[in-house]
Write a protein that holds these residues in place. Structure first.
Motif, PDB file in Angstrom:
ATOM      1  N   ILE A 193       2.579  -3.974   6.976  1.00  0.00           N
ATOM      2  CA  ILE A 193       1.785  -4.664   5.954  1.00  0.00           C
ATOM      3  C   ILE A 193       2.262  -6.119   5.879  1.00  0.00           C
ATOM      4  CG2 ILE A 193       1.039  -4.638   3.558  1.00  0.00           C
ATOM      5  CD1 ILE A 193       0.201  -2.188   5.235  1.00  0.00           C
ATOM      6  N   ASP A 194       1.377  -7.026   6.247  1.00  0.00           N
ATOM      7  CA  ASP A 194       1.720  -8.456   6.263  1.00  0.00           C
ATOM      8  C   ASP A 194       1.057  -9.210   5.126  1.00  0.00           C
ATOM      9  OD1 ASP A 194      -0.815  -8.091   7.134  1.00  0.00           O
ATOM     10  OD2 ASP A 194      -0.670  -9.396   8.906  1.00  0.00           O
ATOM     11  N   MET A 195       0.965  -8.558   3.974  1.00  0.00           N
ATOM     12  CA  MET A 195       0.338  -9.194   2.808  1.00  0.00           C
ATOM     13  C   MET A 195       1.171  -8.875   1.582  1.00  0.00           C
ATOM     14  SD  MET A 195      -2.865  -6.537   2.285  1.00  0.00           S
ATOM     15  CE  MET A 195      -3.258  -6.579   4.042  1.00  0.00           C
ATOM     16  N   ALA A 196       0.935  -9.607   0.538  1.00  0.00           N
ATOM     17  CA  ALA A 196       1.637  -9.372  -0.719  1.00  0.00           C
ATOM     18  C   ALA A 196       1.034  -8.157  -1.412  1.00  0.00           C
ATOM     19  CB  ALA A 196       1.544 -10.612  -1.605  1.00  0.00           C
ATOM     20  N   VAL A 197       1.860  -7.199  -1.736  1.00  0.00           N
ATOM     21  CA  VAL A 197       1.419  -5.954  -2.354  1.00  0.00           C
ATOM     22  C   VAL A 197       2.166  -5.788  -3.674  1.00  0.00           C
ATOM     23  CG1 VAL A 197       1.212  -3.456  -2.122  1.00  0.00           C
ATOM     24  CG2 VAL A 197       0.994  -4.919  -0.095  1.00  0.00           C
ATOM     25  N   SER A 198       1.439  -5.430  -4.708  1.00  0.00           N
ATOM     26  CA  SER A 198       2.009  -5.191  -6.025  1.00  0.00           C
ATOM     27  C   SER A 198       2.203  -3.681  -6.200  1.00  0.00           C
ATOM     28  CB  SER A 198       1.102  -5.742  -7.124  1.00  0.00           C
ATOM     29  OG  SER A 198       1.616  -5.418  -8.397  1.00  0.00           O
ATOM     30  N   VAL A 199       3.448  -3.259  -6.423  1.00  0.00           N
ATOM     31  CA  VAL A 199       3.775  -1.845  -6.645  1.00  0.00           C
ATOM     32  C   VAL A 199       4.079  -1.678  -8.130  1.00  0.00           C
ATOM     33  CG1 VAL A 199       5.266   0.075  -6.025  1.00  0.00           C
ATOM     34  CG2 VAL A 199       4.707  -1.673  -4.302  1.00  0.00           C
ATOM     35  N   GLU A 200       3.252  -0.907  -8.826  1.00  0.00           N
ATOM     36  CA  GLU A 200       3.349  -0.777 -10.279  1.00  0.00           C
ATOM     37  C   GLU A 200       3.592   0.681 -10.652  1.00  0.00           C
ATOM     38  OE1 GLU A 200      -0.327  -2.255 -11.774  1.00  0.00           O
ATOM     39  OE2 GLU A 200      -0.039  -4.280 -10.929  1.00  0.00           O
ATOM     40  N   THR A 201       4.397   0.871 -11.695  1.00  0.00           N
ATOM     41  CA  THR A 201       4.708   2.211 -12.201  1.00  0.00           C
ATOM     42  C   THR A 201       3.823   2.490 -13.414  1.00  0.00           C
ATOM     43  OG1 THR A 201       6.493   1.249 -13.525  1.00  0.00           O
ATOM     44  CG2 THR A 201       7.094   2.131 -11.381  1.00  0.00           C
ATOM     45  N   ARG A 202       2.582   2.874 -13.142  1.00  0.00           N
ATOM     46  CA  ARG A 202       1.620   3.188 -14.203  1.00  0.00           C
ATOM     47  C   ARG A 202       0.547   4.094 -13.629  1.00  0.00           C
ATOM     48  NH1 ARG A 202      -3.075  -0.390 -14.634  1.00  0.00           N
ATOM     49  NH2 ARG A 202      -3.194  -1.801 -12.860  1.00  0.00           N
ATOM     50  N   LYS A 203      -0.280   4.633 -14.509  1.00  0.00           N
ATOM     51  CA  LYS A 203      -1.343   5.510 -14.047  1.00  0.00           C
ATOM     52  C   LYS A 203      -2.450   4.682 -13.399  1.00  0.00           C
ATOM     53  CE  LYS A 203      -4.068   5.674 -18.313  1.00  0.00           C
ATOM     54  NZ  LYS A 203      -4.636   6.579 -19.331  1.00  0.00           N
ATOM     55  N   PRO A 204      -3.283   5.311 -12.579  1.00  0.00           N
ATOM     56  CA  PRO A 204      -4.363   4.565 -11.929  1.00  0.00           C
ATOM     57  C   PRO A 204      -5.244   3.868 -12.956  1.00  0.00           C
ATOM     58  CG  PRO A 204      -4.133   6.716 -10.932  1.00  0.00           C
ATOM     59  CD  PRO A 204      -3.240   6.714 -12.123  1.00  0.00           C
ATOM     60  N   VAL A 224       2.390   4.054  -8.938  1.00  0.00           N
ATOM     61  CA  VAL A 224       3.247   5.244  -8.918  1.00  0.00           C
ATOM     62  C   VAL A 224       3.164   5.849 -10.317  1.00  0.00           C
ATOM     63  CG1 VAL A 224       5.571   6.141  -8.562  1.00  0.00           C
ATOM     64  CG2 VAL A 224       4.746   4.210  -7.180  1.00  0.00           C
ATOM     65  N   PHE A 225       2.526   7.034 -10.422  1.00  0.00           N
ATOM     66  CA  PHE A 225       2.242   7.644 -11.720  1.00  0.00           C
ATOM     67  C   PHE A 225       2.888   9.028 -11.782  1.00  0.00           C
ATOM     68  CE2 PHE A 225      -0.929  10.180 -14.312  1.00  0.00           C
ATOM     69  CZ  PHE A 225      -0.396   9.789 -15.525  1.00  0.00           C
ATOM     70  N   LEU A 226       3.783   9.223 -12.758  1.00  0.00           N
ATOM     71  CA  LEU A 226       4.397  10.526 -13.005  1.00  0.00           C
ATOM     72  C   LEU A 226       3.451  11.315 -13.906  1.00  0.00           C
ATOM     73  CD1 LEU A 226       6.798  12.500 -12.854  1.00  0.00           C
ATOM     74  CD2 LEU A 226       7.791  11.285 -14.817  1.00  0.00           C
ATOM     75  N   TYR A 227       2.751  12.286 -13.328  1.00  0.00           N
ATOM     76  CA  TYR A 227       1.731  12.991 -14.098  1.00  0.00           C
ATOM     77  C   TYR A 227       2.185  14.363 -14.591  1.00  0.00           C
ATOM     78  CZ  TYR A 227       0.731  15.949 -10.010  1.00  0.00           C
ATOM     79  OH  TYR A 227       0.831  16.835  -8.970  1.00  0.00           O
ATOM     80  N   GLN A 228       3.330  14.894 -14.097  1.00  0.00           N
ATOM     81  CA  GLN A 228       3.772  16.209 -14.529  1.00  0.00           C
ATOM     82  C   GLN A 228       5.290  16.333 -14.388  1.00  0.00           C
ATOM     83  OE1 GLN A 228       1.933  19.480 -12.484  1.00  0.00           O
ATOM     84  NE2 GLN A 228       2.876  21.043 -13.779  1.00  0.00           N
ATOM     85  N   VAL A 229       5.898  16.944 -15.416  1.00  0.00           N
ATOM     86  CA  VAL A 229       7.334  17.236 -15.417  1.00  0.00           C
ATOM     87  C   VAL A 229       7.488  18.733 -15.689  1.00  0.00           C
ATOM     88  CG1 VAL A 229       9.575  16.792 -16.482  1.00  0.00           C
ATOM     89  CG2 VAL A 229       7.919  14.926 -16.230  1.00  0.00           C
ATOM     90  N   GLY A 230       8.174  19.446 -14.798  1.00  0.00           N
ATOM     91  CA  GLY A 230       8.345  20.896 -14.954  1.00  0.00           C
ATOM     92  C   GLY A 230       9.765  21.324 -14.645  1.00  0.00           C
ATOM     93  N   HIS A 231      10.137  22.487 -15.167  1.00  0.00           N
ATOM     94  CA  HIS A 231      11.461  23.040 -14.901  1.00  0.00           C
ATOM     95  C   HIS A 231      11.489  23.646 -13.502  1.00  0.00           C
ATOM     96  CE1 HIS A 231      13.218  22.622 -18.949  1.00  0.00           C
ATOM     97  NE2 HIS A 231      11.975  22.786 -19.380  1.00  0.00           N
ATOM     98  N   ASN A 232      12.597  23.440 -12.831  1.00  0.00           N
ATOM     99  CA  ASN A 232      12.761  23.993 -11.496  1.00  0.00           C
ATOM    100  C   ASN A 232      12.865  25.510 -11.571  1.00  0.00           C
ATOM    101  OD1 ASN A 232      14.772  24.865  -9.124  1.00  0.00           O
ATOM    102  ND2 ASN A 232      13.626  23.058  -8.495  1.00  0.00           N
TER     103      ASN A 232
END
Length: 342
Positions: A26-37, A49-57
């Motif tokens: 990738i030879d362009m500027a890319v914004s990586v954000e921690t939020r939902k779409p 990058v969206f954390l949509y579910q947290v569960g017990h192992n």
């Protein structure tokens, strides 16, 4: 182990991992954000990058059930084992396939580096809102695993995002994230002095003797004297076992054809061999009975009767032969006399 900031630290470290490995493809500027779409898709190259579910192992869910003693004392610090599910989406100019290029870079990075590096965790913890995170000190590493979702599962997932248009995305699971409790158990008391006890057989609390020694069931321990016997008791017991073995061998020889005298001699030797030989003589007699079909003395009597019967038969046969010889001699003499008269 780590504190409650571990979940947010994993999300931020994942975003840094993707951002640091976009080049050289990738030879362009890319914004990586921690939020939902976003509901309004951006036109600039963007990765969310969206954390949509947290569960017990499932495998570690009940690993720390026993954390307190019967009196309520804390034995070990409780820990919650979590699995984190991430939805990673890519946006960009569709005519130039920017979204597909970004997704390809994300998959390549997470396949090449499936374990979250410690340096990225430390870099993520430098954010002001993540100050105090100790995930980098945890011995448990976080691993990313891709999840395969069919059309129905994907539709349900995007259906939860209200007024959010679908975008090309991948789903990954991060495990294992351990969250510690605040309470710390009291340290165990050190060993002040060792407690080693040596008890002889027969003493209260000593183990019961057993096993097989010398080929005799029960072994030496079966006839060992109770209490503190010493070496003399063990030597006497060993001699008893040896005498019993000798007695059995002799009686077996007598049963196989040695006669009643050998059996009586074996019984006499056993009677002078001590208490152990006396206890072994009935067993030897029982074995002799099994070998000969009865008592050794009865077998000898039967043998004598058989010998007498054979001797009587032989005498009767010899008598018959003598009578036959006399008859033949008388017939020969009569024929000779007839010849003389003629």
């Amino acid at each position: 182990m780590s504190n409650a900031l571990a979940v947010a630290t994993v999300t931020q470290a994942l975003a840094l991992l993707i951002e640091h490995h976009l080049h050289p493809e990738i030879d362009m500027a890319v914004s990586v954000e921690t939020r939902k779409p976003p509901s309004d898709p951006p036109t600039e190259p963007t990765i969310t990058v969206f954390l949509y579910q947290v569960g017990h192992n499932p495998s570690m869910r009940n690993s720390d059930l026993v954390t307190r003693a019967s009196d309520g004392t804390l034995l070990k610090r409780p820990a919650a084992a979590l699995d984190l599910h991430f939805l990673i989406s890519a946006y960009g100019e569709e005519t130039e396939l920017v979204g597909q290029r970004l997704i390809g870079s994300v998959v390549r990075t997470l396949h090449e580096i499936p374990v979250l590096p410690q340096e990225l965790i430390e870099e993520a913890a430098q954010r002001p809102y993540l100050a105090g995170s100790d995930l980098a000190e945890s011995p448990q590493k976080v691993r990313f695993t891709p999840l395969q979702m069919d059309v129905d599962e994907t539709s349900k997932l995007w259906g939860m995002l209200h007024n959010t248009p679908y975008s090309l995305s991948v789903v990954y699971q991060a495990s294992l994230v351990l969250l510690d409790g605040h309470q710390k158990p009291a340290p165990a008391k050190p060993v002040q002095r060792p407690d080693v006890r040596v008890l002889p057989f027969g003493a209260p609390g000593a183990p019961e003797p057993g096993g097989v020694a010398g080929g005799v069931p029960g072994g030496v321990g079966a006839t060992a004297p109770t209490g503190v016997a010493g070496a003399a008791g063990m030597v006497e017991t060993a001699g008893t076992v040896e005498t019993a073995s000798t007695t059995r061998a002799t009686v077996a020889k007598a049963a196989s054809g040695g006669g009643a005298r050998a059996a009586k001699k074996a019984a006499g030797d056993g009677s002078t061999g001590g208490r152990g030989a006396k206890s072994a003589t009935p067993s030897a007699r029982s074995r002799a009975r099994k070998a000969t079909g009865g008592d050794p003395a009865d077998g000898a009597d039967r043998k004598r009767g058989a010998d007498r019967t054979r001797e009587a038969g032989r005498a009767e046969d010899s008598g018959r032969r003598t009578d036959d010889a006399g008859r033949s001699d008388g017939e020969g003499r009569g024929r000779a006399d007839d010849g003389k008269e003629s």
